[in-house]
Structures are given as structure tokens and as C-alpha cells.
Write a protein that holds these residues in place. Sequence first.
Motif, PDB file in Angstrom:
ATOM      1  N   MET A 103       0.821  -1.209   0.000  1.00 28.09           N
ATOM      2  CA  MET A 103       0.000   0.000   0.000  1.00 28.09           C
ATOM      3  C   MET A 103       0.858   1.264   0.000  1.00 28.09           C
ATOM      4  O   MET A 103       0.442   2.301  -0.516  1.00 28.09           O
ATOM      5  N   GLU A 104       2.053   1.189   0.565  1.00 28.56           N
ATOM      6  CA  GLU A 104       2.926   2.372   0.599  1.00 28.56           C
ATOM      7  C   GLU A 104       3.263   2.852  -0.808  1.00 28.56           C
ATOM      8  O   GLU A 104       3.349   4.054  -1.056  1.00 28.56           O
ATOM      9  N   ARG A 105       3.454   1.944  -1.728  1.00 31.66           N
ATOM     10  CA  ARG A 105       3.777   2.323  -3.108  1.00 31.66           C
ATOM     11  C   ARG A 105       2.607   3.080  -3.744  1.00 31.66           C
ATOM     12  O   ARG A 105       2.789   4.113  -4.393  1.00 31.66           O
ATOM     13  N   LYS A 106       1.407   2.558  -3.536  1.00 26.62           N
ATOM     14  CA  LYS A 106       0.236   3.201  -4.113  1.00 26.62           C
ATOM     15  C   LYS A 106      -0.048   4.534  -3.428  1.00 26.62           C
ATOM     16  O   LYS A 106      -0.449   5.510  -4.083  1.00 26.62           O
ATOM     17  N   LEU A 107       0.162   4.587  -2.122  1.00 25.74           N
ATOM     18  CA  LEU A 107      -0.074   5.829  -1.388  1.00 25.74           C
ATOM     19  C   LEU A 107       0.926   6.911  -1.782  1.00 25.74           C
ATOM     20  O   LEU A 107       0.604   8.097  -1.720  1.00 25.74           O
ATOM     21  N   ALA A 108       2.124   6.516  -2.184  1.00 17.67           N
ATOM     22  CA  ALA A 108       3.112   7.505  -2.621  1.00 17.67           C
ATOM     23  C   ALA A 108       2.615   8.228  -3.872  1.00 17.67           C
ATOM     24  O   ALA A 108       2.761   9.456  -3.993  1.00 17.67           O
ATOM     25  N   LYS A 109       2.016   7.498  -4.809  1.00 18.26           N
ATOM     26  CA  LYS A 109       1.458   8.124  -6.013  1.00 18.26           C
ATOM     27  C   LYS A 109       0.306   9.056  -5.649  1.00 18.26           C
ATOM     28  O   LYS A 109       0.219  10.177  -6.152  1.00 18.26           O
ATOM     29  N   LEU A 110      -0.556   8.585  -4.753  1.00 18.29           N
ATOM     30  CA  LEU A 110      -1.696   9.411  -4.349  1.00 18.29           C
ATOM     31  C   LEU A 110      -1.240  10.652  -3.593  1.00 18.29           C
ATOM     32  O   LEU A 110      -1.841  11.715  -3.739  1.00 18.29           O
ATOM     33  N   GLU A 111      -0.210  10.527  -2.806  1.00 12.73           N
ATOM     34  CA  GLU A 111       0.309  11.685  -2.060  1.00 12.73           C
ATOM     35  C   GLU A 111       0.826  12.751  -3.022  1.00 12.73           C
ATOM     36  O   GLU A 111       0.593  13.942  -2.831  1.00 12.73           O
ATOM     37  N   ARG A 112       1.503  12.318  -4.069  1.00 14.74           N
ATOM     38  CA  ARG A 112       2.004  13.256  -5.067  1.00 14.74           C
ATOM     39  C   ARG A 112       0.842  13.981  -5.765  1.00 14.74           C
ATOM     40  O   ARG A 112       0.854  15.208  -5.913  1.00 14.74           O
ATOM     41  N   LYS A 113      -0.165  13.233  -6.143  1.00 12.71           N
ATOM     42  CA  LYS A 113      -1.328  13.846  -6.797  1.00 12.71           C
ATOM     43  C   LYS A 113      -2.069  14.777  -5.850  1.00 12.71           C
ATOM     44  O   LYS A 113      -2.558  15.835  -6.250  1.00 12.71           O
ATOM     45  N   ALA A 141      -6.031  27.205 -15.251  1.00  7.50           N
ATOM     46  CA  ALA A 141      -5.834  26.209 -14.198  1.00  7.50           C
ATOM     47  C   ALA A 141      -6.634  24.946 -14.494  1.00  7.50           C
ATOM     48  O   ALA A 141      -6.164  23.823 -14.277  1.00  7.50           O
ATOM     49  N   MET A 142      -7.860  25.115 -14.979  1.00  8.19           N
ATOM     50  CA  MET A 142      -8.689  23.968 -15.288  1.00  8.19           C
ATOM     51  C   MET A 142      -8.091  23.168 -16.451  1.00  8.19           C
ATOM     52  O   MET A 142      -8.074  21.936 -16.425  1.00  8.19           O
ATOM     53  N   ASN A 143      -7.561  23.865 -17.460  1.00  7.20           N
ATOM     54  CA  ASN A 143      -6.911  23.171 -18.583  1.00  7.20           C
ATOM     55  C   ASN A 143      -5.662  22.420 -18.109  1.00  7.20           C
ATOM     56  O   ASN A 143      -5.407  21.300 -18.555  1.00  7.20           O
ATOM     57  N   ALA A 144      -4.912  23.040 -17.224  1.00  6.17           N
ATOM     58  CA  ALA A 144      -3.710  22.387 -16.699  1.00  6.17           C
ATOM     59  C   ALA A 144      -4.077  21.155 -15.894  1.00  6.17           C
ATOM     60  O   ALA A 144      -3.398  20.114 -15.969  1.00  6.17           O
ATOM     61  N   GLN A 145      -5.168  21.263 -15.137  1.00  8.43           N
ATOM     62  CA  GLN A 145      -5.613  20.124 -14.335  1.00  8.43           C
ATOM     63  C   GLN A 145      -6.044  18.972 -15.239  1.00  8.43           C
ATOM     64  O   GLN A 145      -5.730  17.816 -14.979  1.00  8.43           O
ATOM     65  N   VAL A 146      -6.741  19.267 -16.287  1.00  9.12           N
ATOM     66  CA  VAL A 146      -7.182  18.230 -17.223  1.00  9.12           C
ATOM     67  C   VAL A 146      -5.965  17.558 -17.861  1.00  9.12           C
ATOM     68  O   VAL A 146      -5.904  16.333 -18.000  1.00  9.12           O
ATOM     69  N   ARG A 147      -4.962  18.356 -18.260  1.00  8.25           N
ATOM     70  CA  ARG A 147      -3.748  17.788 -18.867  1.00  8.25           C
ATOM     71  C   ARG A 147      -3.000  16.893 -17.871  1.00  8.25           C
ATOM     72  O   ARG A 147      -2.492  15.833 -18.241  1.00  8.25           O
ATOM     73  N   GLN A 148      -2.945  17.309 -16.615  1.00  8.05           N
ATOM     74  CA  GLN A 148      -2.256  16.510 -15.592  1.00  8.05           C
ATOM     75  C   GLN A 148      -2.981  15.192 -15.360  1.00  8.05           C
ATOM     76  O   GLN A 148      -2.347  14.142 -15.197  1.00  8.05           O
ATOM     77  N   GLN A 149      -4.301  15.220 -15.332  1.00 10.49           N
ATOM     78  CA  GLN A 149      -5.057  13.987 -15.140  1.00 10.49           C
ATOM     79  C   GLN A 149      -4.867  13.033 -16.305  1.00 10.49           C
ATOM     80  O   GLN A 149      -4.727  11.832 -16.121  1.00 10.49           O
ATOM     81  N   GLU A 150      -4.825  13.575 -17.504  1.00 17.29           N
ATOM     82  CA  GLU A 150      -4.601  12.723 -18.669  1.00 17.29           C
ATOM     83  C   GLU A 150      -3.205  12.109 -18.636  1.00 17.29           C
ATOM     84  O   GLU A 150      -3.029  10.942 -18.955  1.00 17.29           O
ATOM     85  N   ALA A 151      -2.214  12.894 -18.244  1.00 19.04           N
ATOM     86  CA  ALA A 151      -0.834  12.386 -18.162  1.00 19.04           C
ATOM     87  C   ALA A 151      -0.727  11.324 -17.057  1.00 19.04           C
ATOM     88  O   ALA A 151      -0.053  10.308 -17.237  1.00 19.04           O
ATOM     89  N   ALA A 152      -1.392  11.553 -15.947  1.00 18.11           N
ATOM     90  CA  ALA A 152      -1.347  10.592 -14.850  1.00 18.11           C
ATOM     91  C   ALA A 152      -2.057   9.293 -15.238  1.00 18.11           C
ATOM     92  O   ALA A 152      -1.591   8.184 -14.904  1.00 18.11           O
ATOM     93  N   ASP A 153      -3.159   9.423 -15.941  1.00 22.91           N
ATOM     94  CA  ASP A 153      -3.886   8.226 -16.370  1.00 22.91           C
ATOM     95  C   ASP A 153      -3.056   7.424 -17.363  1.00 22.91           C
ATOM     96  O   ASP A 153      -3.035   6.187 -17.313  1.00 22.91           O
ATOM     97  N   SER A 154      -2.359   8.089 -18.247  1.00 21.41           N
ATOM     98  CA  SER A 154      -1.528   7.367 -19.221  1.00 21.41           C
ATOM     99  C   SER A 154      -0.325   6.720 -18.527  1.00 21.41           C
ATOM    100  O   SER A 154       0.102   5.640 -18.902  1.00 21.41           O
TER     101      SER A 154
END
Length: 158
Positions: A103-113, A141-154
Motif C-alpha cells: 500500500m505504501e507504493r500506491k499511497l506515494a502516487k496518491l500523495e504526489r497527486k 488552471a482547469m486546462n492544466a488540471q485536465v492535462r495533468q489527469q490525462e498524463a497521470a492516467d496514461s
Amino acid sequence: MSSSLVDASEARKARLLALRKRKAGADGDDAQDSEHPVKHRNFDPETRQLRKYAGEDATDTVERVVDGLAEKIIAEDAERRNQELDVFSIAPKRPNWDLKREMERKLAKLERKTQEAILLLTRQRLAAQKGQGQDEDILGAMNAQVRQQEAADSSDED
């Protein structure tokens, strides 16, 4: 040159001889030295033989110290083997340690986000407080957030 070496060696021999005489005169054992030239605590000068160890209680030897130790260790080992196997001593004290590790590995990603989202919200609030170009900052800001979510999902799919 060789004469100086010979002279130096003779002078050294004379000094050593004088030193031996002085040492022998200080001890006063000239007669005993000639009778018994070898002085050892294990040597008997009268019989010219080695003395046997006579003192039983003088010192402890390794054999006396470890005497019975091997039997004691073997008995303790047999006693341990005869005891019933305790399941609680085998089981880990924290049964969920492996789950926490994964769980620590997954929580590290979530902490960054989470940190990125907090930073984005803070920037939006600061921009709203300034009141300058509020619509442009929110839209950017909203456009940047959308781009970050797409990059994170990929990156999560990889």
C-alpha cells in the motif's frame, strides 16, 4: 676504510663485554650461571630434564573450563526439540506488514497527486483574491488540471 670498520667492530665488542661484566657483577650470580646455564621454569637443572606440571590448582585450563559444556549444550538442544512447537512464536507479530508494504507504493502516487491538487487550488484562490484576470487564470488552471489527469492516467496504464 676497512681498518676503521675493524676498529669500530673491536670497540663494539669491548663495550658489549664490559656491559656483560657489569650486568653479571650486579646480579652476583657468576657461579650459578656457570653451573646452570639454562634458566627456565620448566627445566630442572639437577636432573637436566623438563619438570612435569605439579600444581593442580594453579590455573584453570581450557579443558577444565569446557569440561561438561558440550554435554550441557546437547541436553539443552534435545530439550528444545522435545518441546511442543509453538505456533505463536512462528507467526509474525504484525500479520499485515506485507499489505502495508504494498500500500505504501500506491499511497506515494496518491500523495504526489494530492500535493499537486492542493497547489492548484492554492493558486486558484490566490488568483481569485487578486481579482486580476480571474477568468483567464481559472480557465488556464482547469486546462492544466485536465492535462495533468490525462498524463497521470496514461502513466498509470503503463
